[in-house]
Design a protein around this motif. Structure first.
Motif, short mmCIF file in Angstrom:
data_model
loop_
_atom_site.label_atom_id
_atom_site.label_comp_id
_atom_site.label_asym_id
_atom_site.label_seq_id
_atom_site.Cartn_x
_atom_site.Cartn_y
_atom_site.Cartn_z
N ASN D 56 13.28 1.48 -5.51
CA ASN D 56 12.23 2.47 -5.78
C ASN D 56 11.09 2.34 -4.78
O ASN D 56 10.76 3.29 -4.09
CB ASN D 56 11.66 2.28 -7.17
CG ASN D 56 12.58 2.86 -8.22
OD1 ASN D 56 13.73 2.48 -8.28
ND2 ASN D 56 12.07 3.80 -8.99
N PHE D 57 10.50 1.15 -4.74
CA PHE D 57 9.41 0.99 -3.78
C PHE D 57 9.14 -0.48 -3.55
O PHE D 57 9.57 -1.34 -4.31
CB PHE D 57 8.14 1.70 -4.26
CG PHE D 57 7.45 1.03 -5.40
CD1 PHE D 57 6.41 0.15 -5.17
CD2 PHE D 57 7.83 1.28 -6.70
CE1 PHE D 57 5.78 -0.47 -6.22
CE2 PHE D 57 7.20 0.66 -7.75
CZ PHE D 57 6.17 -0.21 -7.52
N ILE D 58 8.43 -0.74 -2.48
CA ILE D 58 7.93 -2.08 -2.20
C ILE D 58 6.43 -1.94 -2.03
O ILE D 58 5.95 -1.00 -1.40
CB ILE D 58 8.50 -2.66 -0.90
CG1 ILE D 58 10.02 -2.57 -0.88
CG2 ILE D 58 8.07 -4.08 -0.72
CD1 ILE D 58 10.61 -3.02 0.42
N THR D 59 5.69 -2.87 -2.59
CA THR D 59 4.27 -2.87 -2.29
C THR D 59 3.77 -4.31 -2.34
O THR D 59 4.51 -5.22 -2.68
CB THR D 59 3.48 -1.99 -3.27
OG1 THR D 59 2.15 -1.87 -2.80
CG2 THR D 59 3.49 -2.54 -4.66
N ALA D 60 2.53 -4.46 -1.97
CA ALA D 60 1.97 -5.81 -1.95
C ALA D 60 0.58 -5.78 -2.55
O ALA D 60 -0.12 -4.77 -2.44
CB ALA D 60 1.90 -6.34 -0.52
N VAL D 61 0.20 -6.85 -3.22
CA VAL D 61 -1.12 -6.95 -3.82
C VAL D 61 -1.79 -8.21 -3.30
O VAL D 61 -1.14 -9.25 -3.16
CB VAL D 61 -1.03 -7.00 -5.37
CG1 VAL D 61 -2.40 -6.87 -5.98
CG2 VAL D 61 -0.11 -5.94 -5.88
N ASP D 62 -3.07 -8.09 -3.01
CA ASP D 62 -3.83 -9.23 -2.49
C ASP D 62 -4.61 -9.85 -3.64
O ASP D 62 -5.51 -9.20 -4.19
CB ASP D 62 -4.77 -8.72 -1.38
CG ASP D 62 -5.63 -9.85 -0.84
OD1 ASP D 62 -5.37 -11.01 -1.19
OD2 ASP D 62 -6.55 -9.54 -0.06
N ARG D 111 7.05 -1.88 7.01
CA ARG D 111 6.11 -1.68 8.12
C ARG D 111 4.73 -1.31 7.61
O ARG D 111 3.71 -1.72 8.16
CB ARG D 111 6.63 -0.57 9.04
CG ARG D 111 7.55 -1.07 10.11
CD ARG D 111 8.08 0.07 10.91
NE ARG D 111 7.07 0.66 11.78
CZ ARG D 111 7.27 1.77 12.50
NH1 ARG D 111 8.44 2.37 12.45
NH2 ARG D 111 6.33 2.24 13.26
N GLU D 112 4.71 -0.52 6.53
CA GLU D 112 3.43 -0.12 5.96
C GLU D 112 2.67 -1.33 5.44
O GLU D 112 1.47 -1.48 5.66
CB GLU D 112 3.69 0.89 4.83
CG GLU D 112 2.44 1.46 4.24
CD GLU D 112 2.72 2.19 2.95
OE1 GLU D 112 3.78 2.81 2.83
OE2 GLU D 112 1.87 2.12 2.05
N ILE D 113 3.40 -2.22 4.75
CA ILE D 113 2.74 -3.42 4.23
C ILE D 113 2.25 -4.29 5.38
O ILE D 113 1.15 -4.84 5.33
CB ILE D 113 3.71 -4.18 3.30
CG1 ILE D 113 4.00 -3.35 2.06
CG2 ILE D 113 3.12 -5.52 2.90
CD1 ILE D 113 5.12 -3.88 1.24
N TYR D 114 3.06 -4.38 6.41
CA TYR D 114 2.64 -5.16 7.58
C TYR D 114 1.37 -4.56 8.18
O TYR D 114 0.44 -5.28 8.56
CB TYR D 114 3.76 -5.18 8.61
CG TYR D 114 3.33 -5.67 9.96
CD1 TYR D 114 3.09 -7.03 10.15
CD2 TYR D 114 3.16 -4.81 11.02
CE1 TYR D 114 2.67 -7.49 11.38
CE2 TYR D 114 2.74 -5.27 12.25
CZ TYR D 114 2.50 -6.61 12.43
OH TYR D 114 2.08 -7.06 13.63
N ASP D 115 1.33 -3.26 8.23
CA ASP D 115 0.18 -2.59 8.84
C ASP D 115 -1.07 -2.76 8.01
O ASP D 115 -2.12 -3.18 8.49
CB ASP D 115 0.51 -1.09 9.00
CG ASP D 115 -0.54 -0.33 9.76
OD1 ASP D 115 -1.57 -0.94 10.11
OD2 ASP D 115 -0.35 0.86 10.01
N LEU D 116 -0.97 -2.46 6.73
CA LEU D 116 -2.18 -2.39 5.91
C LEU D 116 -2.51 -3.71 5.23
O LEU D 116 -3.66 -3.96 4.88
CB LEU D 116 -2.02 -1.30 4.85
CG LEU D 116 -1.75 0.10 5.40
CD1 LEU D 116 -1.60 1.08 4.28
CD2 LEU D 116 -2.86 0.55 6.32
N MET D 117 -1.53 -4.56 5.01
CA MET D 117 -1.80 -5.80 4.28
C MET D 117 -1.62 -7.03 5.16
O MET D 117 -2.09 -8.11 4.83
CB MET D 117 -0.85 -5.87 3.07
CG MET D 117 -1.27 -6.82 1.98
SD MET D 117 -2.79 -6.31 1.20
CE MET D 117 -2.18 -5.47 -0.23
N GLY D 118 -0.94 -6.87 6.27
CA GLY D 118 -0.81 -7.98 7.20
C GLY D 118 0.22 -9.00 6.82
O GLY D 118 0.12 -10.15 7.23
#
Lengths: 369, 373, 211, 147
Positions: D56-62, D111-118
């Motif tokens: 469905n999706f991948i996301t990351a939380v800080d 790539r999006e997580i790499y871009d926005l979350m590092g």
């Protein structure tokens, strides 16, 4: 030794000039140019209004009465715009391209009769002249594509060259049918010979010529060289101001010229009851032009390989069959009434188009171009 | 003596930059396409030309204050976006929406699906090179839907209509009769439209067998919505994971087998018919009562996380919200349907012509606002 | 060229990306101040009381009657822009249905949507590619000031940081009626402009260094 | 209704297959150790009776002290879903193993997580910024990022 004065007189007053006087020639030239410009302005207005109606909107109606001045406003504005030549462009080629594209269109009008014998040059090879001249515009288009230094332009120009080279053949073969029936290459004689309009005697020829003409002058659905949705503006992407206006003019002038040629070849040109001949020609031209607008409004664009496939797999065989059928008719029964051929040819055309379209569908695969 | 080997031409790849400001990239999408003549051998999509940072901005807004952002995500279907977001917050805060509110939501969401597909189909034809005509006919009908929304909330594009726990205002009296009057017109129009399109040889030749997306690849890429259903995946969240009150309505899930551009068009048209069917049922059943639950303007959901997804017109639209108990979300993530649906674009276009590249891209129906967020 | 179905998804366009990034950073550093709107001549015009000639009138009439917009539709406002082009509001009445895809042939840029820093160099380039005379309409709140995305890290607060803007149409997005009104305002503005330059103000090639 | 695959149900199965892979099992999510993630996902995707073939999706939380990467997988066949999480405890160059070999759809989301979350994804073949430009300072979705 011949006197020099006789030679000089020959230059001023050669026998093939209309009326044998140079001022007639000058007058006709001016008339042809003015006629073409007025027709183009009318065509632009007509197209925009007609397309507006077909697209459930109005089209230009605010500038002048009924929006009649819209094309004039467009013309004045475009002519006064800045002219940009891109840095990477080939300056000379970029400059010459619109001129080279524009000239042949004017030349087409020289051999179109407005009345019996009323034409700039009654060439006895008139139709051959049109075929020869009309493809010169492609050189201009290719120069524009190459000289602009833009990839989109180059793609559009390459497409145009491919299309024109392919569509010359069915076009000429369709014309040959008409030439056989009328027995002459001169435009004036062709019109004079059409007691029955050629569209009835040569229905298949008309369809083939109309399709091929659309492809040759890049009207939709064959407008691959402009292809708004793919190549932004195709070969004239980098043109602005007056140069662009010339290309815009060429686009419509070609359409009008081809409509005039079609009405001369197939719709019995200036002939018609009641109205003056030149008006008949204009009416018929606009009728053919309206067909082009109609097709443009309702059809998506074909792909380049389908364009080629249409020329070589569909139009070419049909044109050859049509040519043979006409040749047999003309040779075997030279004295029979043409009305018999009308019936036979319409049935033949219907059957061939039906069969061809069925066969063509089966072969609609991908073709590498 | 020259051999064939020596005569082989040396060719260079022709790299064409399409976008970001190109008439048919549906906004500001950009592709670096490598061409071999007219054939596309490779493309590299470049994003970010509309990256507005909604996920970061949302972290400084209250939960209600985020609703306007969702309008501007997928600006072709703002109602659906509102619905998805409100569902996510309601799931987090445990809010129960009253019956009337649920019905209003369904009606607006389905109308929005109709409006979205109008543009999707019309724009697809434009990309195929039809000079505006099919597009404008679709737009004429879309204007009627816009009128309905205008009646509802006074806005034409960004409605900001739904609230956490219901909708912002009740239906006006004349709304339901207007919808009832509009639906038969649309049905008739769709029949006509489909008839004409299927008769159009050029369109059929351009779309049949072009840009085939296989079922396996579609699942692997996570593709959803009409694009997936055109490839034969019978998956629709309205049926498989019913949210709101979709389990009360009868409707079919149209699918197709080939996964080509024609099927994508066909599935969208059939979906519009099904939406009309849902709407016909829904407008008869709307009950009286409150349209909004009693929810405070500034809500403090308990700490935790929630994910709610809906079947937006483009596919699965999800919102993932992490709450720390304050008035603003700790983390707000959107599952971008359009971005994920584009994932298979490269596989679909390789080997096709430039014209097909544009057409296949148009048939996926994306919105850059949602891709870049 | 053979198409290798298994070819990895790798591109060696890194230099291009880095170059693009440098351009963006440079533009971002250089465009912190708003560009003044190009209508200073309006005041001057009134001050000096210059009478427009009839040639001016004809040219202005042509220019205002045939404004060809360039396709510059980044975001949400594009939908309303399409609606303006569409059957109900019908921009074709003003002869504006010719949407030129190539900026070289357009006169008017209707900036429909949010401008991001990544997009800014491209918009500037499109503006530079348009031939003179050219006009810009900033459509929508995002185009005027950045709108609700103003505080975003990637959003340019208004198109007038990048290009001069002639007419602003507020609204998020503005209704089609508003857009048509804005276009008519621009037409009024064009009608007042002086198309034929004064001969005295032109640089004289015979006298070097003097006007 | 897509039902959640209860974490307790799957944890025993996973623990038997990959000893030490499951770090923590909540009610709605399974916390997997970073180095075991691709193997666990591969197992979930292919094992009979599970078939989680749809990402469905991948996301990351800080969370300041650690980054949490969230994966949601759905089984279209059995209509069930599972949420996997993995953590990386370093703020300086955190990294997770990539899933692009298993799901093609993971590519741009990573790539999006790499871009926005590092968070960098080891093994990703084309890991570069997707939305922002090369040379953008920092990763905006991090909580300590300041303009």
């Amino acid at each position: 030794m011949e006197p020099i004065s006789a030679g000089a007189l020959d230059i001023i007053q050669p026998t093939y000039w209309p009326g044998n006087y140079w001022w007639h020639w000058l007058f006709y030239t001016v008339v042809v140019i003015v006629f073409m410009l007025v027709m183009v302005i009318g065509a632009i207005y007509f197209e925009r209004r007609a397309m507006g109606k077909m697209q459930t909107r109005l089209g230009p109606n605010r500038t002048g009465p009924f929006g009649l001045l819209q094309p004039i406003a467009d013309a004045v504005k475009v002519l006064l715009k800045e002219n940009i030549v891109p840095g990477v462009a080939d300056k000379i080629v970029h400059f010459l391209a619109p001129v080279i594209a524009f000239t042949p269109v004017l030349l087409i009008f020289t051999v179109i009769p407005f009345q019996n014998g009323a034409m700039l040059a009654d060439l006895n090879i008139g139709i051959l002249f049109i075929v020869a001249v009309s493809s010169i515009a492609t050189v201009g288009v290719f120069m524009a594509g190459w000289g602009s230094g833009n990839k989109y332009s180059l793609l559009g120009a390459m497409r145009n060259v491919a299309a024109v080279v392919s569509y010359e053949i069915p076009m000429v073969l369709a014309i040959l049918g008409v030439v056989m029936v009328t027995g002459s290459l001169s435009m004036n004689d062709i019109v004079n010979a059409q007691n029955i309009p050629n569209i009835l005697v040569q229905p298949l020829g008309f369809l083939l010529f109309f399709t091929a003409a659309c492809a040759e002058i890049n009207r939709s659905p064959f407008d691959l060289m402009e292809a708004d949705s793919e190549l932004t503006a195709g070969f004239h992407t980098e043109y602005s101001g007056m140069r662009f206006a010339m290309f815009y003019l060429v686009e419509y002038a070609e359409a009008i010229a081809m409509s005039a040629v079609i009405s001369t070849l197939f719709l019995s040109g200036w002939r018609g009851p009641w109205l003056p001949p030149w008006l008949w020609l204009i009416i018929k031209t606009f009728f053919v032009f309206f067909l082009m607008i109609w097709v443009r409004t309702i059809m998506p664009r074909v792909r380049i390989d389908q364009l080629m496939g249409l020329a070589w797999k569909f139009l070419f065989p049909l044109a050859v069959i049509n040519l043979f059928a006409t040749a047999i008719e003309v040779l075997a029964w030279p004295d029979a009434s043409q009305w018999i051929f009308v019936g036979v040819n319409i049935v033949l055309a219907g059957a061939l188009v039906f069969l061809g379209s069925r066969l063509f569908k089966t072969g609609l695969g991908r073709v590498e171009v | 003596m020259t051999t064939t080997q020596e005569l082989t031409l040396k060719t260079e790849p022709f790299i064409l930059n399409i976008g970001p400001m190109h008439p048919s990239t549906h906004g500001v999408f950009r592709m670096r396409a490598t061409l071999d003549g007219e054939v596309v051998t490779d493309i590299e999509p470049v994003f970010g030309y509309l990256h507005r940072g909604i996920e970061k901005l949302a972290e400084e807004r209250t939960y209600t204050g985020i609703i306007p952002f969702t309008d501007r995500l997928d600006y072709l279907s703002p109602m659906s976006n509102n619905l998805g977001y409100c569902l996510a917050v309601e799931k987090l805060a445990g809010v129960k929406v009253p019956e009337r509110g649920e019905y209003i939501r369904i009606i607006t969401a389905e109308l929005q699906r109709l409006a979205n597909h109008c543009v999707a189909i019309g724009a697809m034809f434009n990309d195929a090179g039809a000079y505006f005509t099919p597009f404008l006919y679709m737009f004429r009908n879309r204007e009627k839907i816009y009128d309905l929304f205008d009646m509802l909330c006074g806005q034409r594009v960004t409605y900001n209509y739904m609230r956490i726990g219901g909708v912002s205002q009740d239906l006006p009296e004349e709304f339901l009769p207007a919808v009832a009057k509009f639906l038969p017109q649309l049905k008739k129009f769709l029949d006509e439209y489909e008839f004409f399109v299927k008769q159009n040889e050029v369109f059929v030749a351009r779309s049949k067998g072009v840009g085939i997306l296989s079922k396996e690849l579609a699942i692997n890429c996570g593709i959803s919505g009409p694009v997936a259903r055109a490839s034969g995946i019978k998956h629709d969240l309205r049926r498989d994971d019913p949210y709101s009150i979709y389990d009360r309505f009868e409707f079919d899930i149209p699918t197709a087998e080939n996964g080509d551009c024609f099927d994508r068009f066909y599935v969208r048209v059939q979906e519009m018919r099904q939406s009309v069917r849902i709407l016909e049922q829904a407008i008869k059943q709307v009950p009286d009562g409150p349209f909004r639950a009693n929810v405070p303007q500034v809500i403090h959901p308990p700490a935790g996380e929630s994910y709610a997804h809906i079947e937006s017109p483009k596919g699965e639209l999800g919102y993932y919200i992490v709450s720390d108990g304050s008035i603003a979300p700790y983390r707000f993530h959107i599952r971008p349907t359009s971005l994920i649906n584009l994932g298979a674009l490269r596989n679909m276009v390789r080997g096709w012509k430039v014209a097909d590249l544009i057409f296949i891209f148009g048939s996926i129906d994306i919105t850059m606002g949602e891709v870049d967020r | 060229m053979e198409i290798d179905e298994n070819k990895d998804y790798i591109y060696d366009a890194h230099e291009l990306d880095v170059h693009e990034g440098q351009i963006i950073e440079k533009l971002k550093a250089n465009s912190q101040k708003s560009i003044p709107d190009p209508d200073g001549w309006l005041d001057e015009d009134i001050k000096r009381n210059i009478v427009l000639t009839s040639l001016d009138w004809v040219i202005d009439w042509a220019r205002r009657s045939s404004l060809w917009p360039v396709a510059c539709f980044p975001a949400c406002c594009a939908i309303e822009m399409m609606a303006v082009e569409g059957p109900r509001f019908d921009l074709s009445r003003f002869g504006m249905e010719i949407l030129r895809a190539s900026p070289r042939q357009a006169d008017l840029m209707i900036t429909a949507g949010t401008l991001t820093w990544k997009m800014a160099p491209n918009v500037q380039r499109i503006y530079n590619q348009m031939p003179d005379p050219k006009w810009v309409i900033a459509m929508g709140t995002c185009g005027i000031s950045g709108g609700i995305f103003r505080s975003g890290y990637n959003v340019v607060p208004g198109y007038n940081k990048i290009i001069p803007v002639d007419v602003y149409i507020p609204g998020c997005p503005p209704r089609p009626e508003a857009v048509i009104y804005g276009i008519q305002m621009l037409q009024k503005k064009i009608a007042k402009s002086k198309a034929v330059p004064d001969l005295n103000e032109l640089p004289n090639p015979l006298k070097k260094g003097k006007k | 209704m897509t039902t959640a695959l209860a974490a307790t149900e799957i944890v025993s199965q996973l623990s038997a297959q990959f000893p030490g892979a499951v770090e923590e099992a909540g009610t709605d999510a399974v916390l997997v150790k970073g180095e075991h993630l691709p193997a666990v996902v591969e197992y979930l995707k292919t094992a009979a009776g599970l078939k989680f073939d749809y990402l469905n999706f991948i996301t990351a939380v800080d969370y300041y002290s650690y980054f949490e990467v969230v994966y949601r997988l759905t089984s279209l066949e059995f209509n069930r879903y599972i949420v996997l999480k993995t953590r990386c405890y370093t703020r300086n160059k955190p990294s997770v193993l990539t899933l692009t070999g298993i799901y093609q759809g993971a590519d741009w989301q990573e790539r999006e997580i790499y871009d926005l979350m590092g968070i960098s994804f080891k093994g990703h073949k084309n890991l570069k910024r997707i939305f922002l430009w090369e040379g953008f300072d920092g990763h905006p979705l991090r909580k300590d990022w300041n303009r």
